[in-house]
Design an enzyme around this catalytic site. Structure first.
Site, PDB file in Angstrom:
ATOM      1  N   HIS A 170      99.021  32.572  29.494  1.00 13.73           N
ATOM      2  CA  HIS A 170      97.761  32.216  28.842  1.00 13.73           C
ATOM      3  C   HIS A 170      97.182  30.971  29.520  1.00 13.73           C
ATOM      4  O   HIS A 170      97.855  29.941  29.599  1.00 13.73           O
ATOM      5  CB  HIS A 170      97.980  31.921  27.356  1.00 13.73           C
ATOM      6  CG  HIS A 170      98.345  33.120  26.553  1.00 13.73           C
ATOM      7  ND1 HIS A 170      98.262  33.153  25.174  1.00 13.73           N
ATOM      8  CD2 HIS A 170      98.794  34.345  26.920  1.00 13.73           C
ATOM      9  CE1 HIS A 170      98.644  34.335  24.734  1.00 13.73           C
ATOM     10  NE2 HIS A 170      98.986  35.073  25.777  1.00 13.73           N
ATOM     11  N   ARG A 184      86.129  40.003  25.742  1.00 12.28           N
ATOM     12  CA  ARG A 184      85.518  40.123  24.414  1.00 12.28           C
ATOM     13  C   ARG A 184      85.144  38.757  23.890  1.00 12.28           C
ATOM     14  O   ARG A 184      85.716  37.737  24.257  1.00 12.28           O
ATOM     15  CB  ARG A 184      86.461  40.818  23.431  1.00 12.28           C
ATOM     16  CG  ARG A 184      87.789  40.065  23.201  1.00 12.28           C
ATOM     17  CD  ARG A 184      87.769  39.259  21.920  1.00 12.28           C
ATOM     18  NE  ARG A 184      88.976  38.456  21.721  1.00 12.28           N
ATOM     19  CZ  ARG A 184      89.062  37.180  22.007  1.00 12.28           C
ATOM     20  NH1 ARG A 184      88.016  36.538  22.528  1.00 12.28           N
ATOM     21  NH2 ARG A 184      90.170  36.487  21.796  1.00 12.28           N
ATOM     22  N   VAL A 185      84.136  38.734  23.004  1.00  9.70           N
ATOM     23  CA  VAL A 185      83.798  37.536  22.235  1.00  9.70           C
ATOM     24  C   VAL A 185      84.253  37.800  20.806  1.00  9.70           C
ATOM     25  O   VAL A 185      83.944  38.850  20.233  1.00  9.70           O
ATOM     26  CB  VAL A 185      82.277  37.251  22.282  1.00  9.70           C
ATOM     27  CG1 VAL A 185      81.935  36.069  21.384  1.00  9.70           C
ATOM     28  CG2 VAL A 185      81.823  36.979  23.706  1.00  9.70           C
ATOM     29  N   GLU A 209     103.232  46.363  19.842  1.00  5.60           N
ATOM     30  CA  GLU A 209     103.664  45.359  18.876  1.00  5.60           C
ATOM     31  C   GLU A 209     102.538  45.030  17.903  1.00  5.60           C
ATOM     32  O   GLU A 209     102.744  44.901  16.695  1.00  5.60           O
ATOM     33  CB  GLU A 209     104.121  44.099  19.630  1.00  5.60           C
ATOM     34  CG  GLU A 209     104.823  43.061  18.773  1.00  5.60           C
ATOM     35  CD  GLU A 209     103.923  41.915  18.372  1.00  5.60           C
ATOM     36  OE1 GLU A 209     104.384  41.012  17.665  1.00  5.60           O
ATOM     37  OE2 GLU A 209     102.734  41.934  18.755  1.00  5.60           O
ATOM     38  N   GLU A 255      89.579  31.733  27.233  1.00  6.26           N
ATOM     39  CA  GLU A 255      91.020  31.975  27.336  1.00  6.26           C
ATOM     40  C   GLU A 255      91.252  33.199  28.204  1.00  6.26           C
ATOM     41  O   GLU A 255      90.656  34.260  27.983  1.00  6.26           O
ATOM     42  CB  GLU A 255      91.660  32.200  25.968  1.00  6.26           C
ATOM     43  CG  GLU A 255      93.181  32.308  26.065  1.00  6.26           C
ATOM     44  CD  GLU A 255      93.856  32.799  24.799  1.00  6.26           C
ATOM     45  OE1 GLU A 255      94.725  32.078  24.292  1.00  6.26           O
ATOM     46  OE2 GLU A 255      93.530  33.908  24.340  1.00  6.26           O
ATOM     47  N   LYS A 301      90.003  32.173  11.354  1.00  8.31           N
ATOM     48  CA  LYS A 301      90.799  31.179  12.080  1.00  8.31           C
ATOM     49  C   LYS A 301      90.508  29.767  11.570  1.00  8.31           C
ATOM     50  O   LYS A 301      91.410  28.940  11.446  1.00  8.31           O
ATOM     51  CB  LYS A 301      90.505  31.277  13.575  1.00  8.31           C
ATOM     52  CG  LYS A 301      91.578  30.663  14.446  1.00  8.31           C
ATOM     53  CD  LYS A 301      91.650  31.310  15.805  1.00  8.31           C
ATOM     54  CE  LYS A 301      92.901  30.870  16.538  1.00  8.31           C
ATOM     55  NZ  LYS A 301      93.051  31.548  17.845  1.00  8.31           N
ATOM     56  N   LYS A 354     108.218  34.660  24.076  1.00 11.95           N
ATOM     57  CA  LYS A 354     108.322  34.353  22.650  1.00 11.95           C
ATOM     58  C   LYS A 354     109.583  35.016  22.083  1.00 11.95           C
ATOM     59  O   LYS A 354     110.100  35.977  22.664  1.00 11.95           O
ATOM     60  CB  LYS A 354     107.080  34.865  21.906  1.00 11.95           C
ATOM     61  CG  LYS A 354     105.811  34.065  22.190  1.00 11.95           C
ATOM     62  CD  LYS A 354     104.666  34.557  21.310  1.00 11.95           C
ATOM     63  CE  LYS A 354     103.405  33.730  21.519  1.00 11.95           C
ATOM     64  NZ  LYS A 354     102.299  34.159  20.630  1.00 11.95           N
ATOM     65  N   LYS A 401      85.916  39.157  39.616  1.00  8.90           N
ATOM     66  CA  LYS A 401      85.627  40.351  40.413  1.00  8.90           C
ATOM     67  C   LYS A 401      85.444  40.005  41.882  1.00  8.90           C
ATOM     68  O   LYS A 401      85.887  40.734  42.778  1.00  8.90           O
ATOM     69  CB  LYS A 401      84.380  41.051  39.859  1.00  8.90           C
ATOM     70  CG  LYS A 401      84.633  41.746  38.521  1.00  8.90           C
ATOM     71  CD  LYS A 401      83.342  42.276  37.901  1.00  8.90           C
ATOM     72  CE  LYS A 401      83.615  42.880  36.527  1.00  8.90           C
ATOM     73  NZ  LYS A 401      82.359  43.295  35.856  1.00  8.90           N
ATOM     74  N   ASP A 461      89.566  30.233  21.670  1.00 13.35           N
ATOM     75  CA  ASP A 461      89.666  31.568  22.267  1.00 13.35           C
ATOM     76  C   ASP A 461      88.536  32.481  21.789  1.00 13.35           C
ATOM     77  O   ASP A 461      88.721  33.694  21.685  1.00 13.35           O
ATOM     78  CB  ASP A 461      91.030  32.193  21.962  1.00 13.35           C
ATOM     79  CG  ASP A 461      91.264  32.403  20.467  1.00 13.35           C
ATOM     80  OD1 ASP A 461      90.534  31.788  19.654  1.00 13.35           O
ATOM     81  OD2 ASP A 461      92.170  33.175  20.113  1.00 13.35           O
TER      82      ASP A 461
END
Length: 212
Positions: A129, A52-53, A163, A148, A62, A121, A31, A81
């Site tokens: 990323h 987000r966490v 997607e 990330e 994962k 991709k 910011k 991430d």
């Protein structure tokens, strides 16, 4: 999965808390950089920030996929991430400008770059990323945490969201015709980004000529 002990629950809370602190550190930095850029150049490269966490369920899934025990220690070791920030911007050039701004920060270390903008991709996904390491200063120590950062244009973000919804609806097994349609849409998005950049360049050129 066995019921976690009191100590393990405390360790899990610590993992989540540290990642939340890391997010706050990076969000504040972004910011500040955006506001300073706006002040100097009368233009802000970052349209929107979303952070987000990961949930404990997502972290566990994962770790299972990596075939390791679901523990706080393995979460820190294998899941990079847990803390994530998505930056959307107007133009492709903004993506790399933001990358340069972050790379120039003395307290941020960029550990890994995956450039799906230059090299999309196979399904058409495009985004940059960055895996960043940032210090979190606590009362009696500092911890280096990973965050990330995904940077993409508004058009790329729209495609990625669509997607994701399609693959979630079809449980990762979308019909071939839909996959082909998505790839076509990705090509249109790329063309749109290029066209918007050209339009912006023409506007900038016109403004400079008028000022001169």
């Amino acid at each position: 999965m066995e019921q976690p002990s009191v100590d393990e629950l405390k360790n899990w809370r610590n993992v989540m808390l540290l990642h939340r602190f890391a997010l706050e550190e990076v969000n504040t930095k972004l910011k500040i950089l955006n506001e300073e850029f706006q002040f100097i150049h009368d233009y802000n490269p970052m349209e929107h920030l979303k952070s987000r966490v990961k949930s404990l369920e997502s972290i566990g899934a994962k770790l299972e996929k990596k075939q390791v025990d679901i523990t706080p220690e393995n979460a820190l070791k294998y899941v990079h991430d847990i803390a994530g920030i998505r930056i959307t911007c107007s133009f492709v050039s903004d993506i790399f400008r933001i990358h340069e701004m972050l790379a120039g920060q003395s307290d941020i270390t960029i550990k890994r770059v995956k450039d799906y903008v230059t090299n999309p991709k196979p399904n058409g996904y495009r985004s940059l990323h960055l895996l960043c390491e940032v210090p979190v200063f606590l009362t009696n120590r500092s911890e280096k945490m990973t965050v990330e950062i995904q940077i993409r244009t508004v058009a790329m973000d729209f495609w990625a969201s669509l997607e994701h919804k399609i693959y979630y609806k079809y449980q990762q097994e979308a019909p071939e015709e839909l996959v082909n349609e998505l790839q076509d849409a990705a090509r249109i998005i790329t063309h749109l980004d290029e066209k918007m950049k050209n339009l912006n360049d023409q506007i900038d050129k016109y403004k400079k000529e008028k000022e001169n």
